[in-house]
Design an enzyme around this catalytic site. Structure first.
Site, PDB file in Angstrom:
ATOM      1  NE  ARG A 109      -2.524   0.975   3.641  1.00 53.93           N
ATOM      2  CZ  ARG A 109      -3.277   1.397   4.640  1.00 53.93           C
ATOM      3  NH1 ARG A 109      -4.540   1.691   4.420  1.00 53.93           N
ATOM      4  NH2 ARG A 109      -2.805   1.506   5.853  1.00 53.93           N
ATOM      5  CB  THR A 113      -1.893   7.179  -3.359  1.00 53.52           C
ATOM      6  OG1 THR A 113      -1.330   5.848  -3.386  1.00 53.52           O
ATOM      7  CG2 THR A 113      -0.918   8.157  -3.986  1.00 53.52           C
ATOM      8  CG  ASP A 205       1.464  -2.755   9.686  1.00 43.98           C
ATOM      9  OD1 ASP A 205       1.646  -3.972   9.418  1.00 43.98           O
ATOM     10  OD2 ASP A 205       1.660  -1.852   8.862  1.00 43.98           O
ATOM     11  CG  ASP A 208       4.933  -3.277  11.153  1.00 44.45           C
ATOM     12  OD1 ASP A 208       5.694  -3.779  10.314  1.00 44.45           O
ATOM     13  OD2 ASP A 208       4.659  -2.056  11.201  1.00 44.45           O
TER      14      ASP A 208
END
Ligand code: URA
Length: 214
Positions: A109, A113, A205, A208
């Site tokens: 990703r 944006t 995340d 992570d």
């Protein structure tokens, strides 16, 4: 298994799923536990995702007598994790559907944006004979999941089910407007997205937390 379902969205409310999800959400859950529980939740979501697999009657002999039993009929599955976080769900699916083929969809990703950028795609070449289970733990904006589903459909998959740990309403709408035929199975539909595109309350995340990075 208790689930809140429409035709295209199944939110699995089973106590075991919700119990395990609570540990995934908790910020202090260590990587080693997060990784194990992510696969356990995925296994339970896979149970729900495969509940409509057709079966056929077969005659078998038990040690006592002949009986009619059911076997899944001619079902071929391809599991397609979206790299890298989707890999943290793969074992959970394979522990139930051990004969599945595996395809890989490399998307990341763009943090500005929030659009998906493709860097690697390797799918089974007989996908036209298979039902695809796409694995993407966090259905956030839905951009990467929608792009992954598009890849699998372009390659001819018979059907697509997206299995994710947590989904935001925005992502669900995005996937369903791009792919009205795709099913979504998740442990939770969360409140929404924050200004950085993270699901809230979410679990942070997923990559992570699975791999202990950051
Ligand atoms: N990706 C993640 O890993 N977590 C989010 O909350 C959103 C996208």
């Amino acid at each position: 298994m208790s689930a809140v379902a429409t035709d295209r969205l199944i939110e699995v409310k089973h106590p075991l799923v919700q119990h395990k999800l609570s540990y995934l959400r908790e910020k202090d859950t260590p990587t080693v536990h997060f990784r194990k529980i992510a696969n356990e939740v995925t296994l339970l979501l896979t149970y729900e995702a495969t509940k409509d697999f057709p079966t056929e009657d077969i005659e078998i002999e038990t040690p006592l007598e002949w009986t009619t039993a059911q076997r899944i009929s001619g079902k071929k599955v391809a599991v397609c994790p979206v790299l890298r976080a989707g890999m943290g769900m793969l074992d959970g699916v394979l522990s139930l559907v051990s004969g599945a083929r595996v395809g890989f969809i490399g998307l990341y990703r763009d943090e500005e944006t929030l659009e998906p950028v493709e860097y690697y795609v390797k799918l089974p070449n007989d996908l036209a004979d298979r039902d695809a289970i796409v694995l993407d733990p966090m259905l956030a904006t839905g951009n990467s999941s929608a792009a992954a589903i598009a890849k699998v459909k372009e390659a001819g998959a018979r059907s697509v089910t997206l299995v994710c740990l947590v989904a935001a309403p925005e992502g669900i709408d995005r996937v369903h407007s791009a792919h009205p035929d795709a099913r979504i199975v998740t442990a939770s539909v969360d409140r929404g997205l924050n200004e950085r595109g993270y699901i809230v309350p979410g679990l942070g995340d997923a990559g992570d937390r699975l791999y202990g990075t950051k």
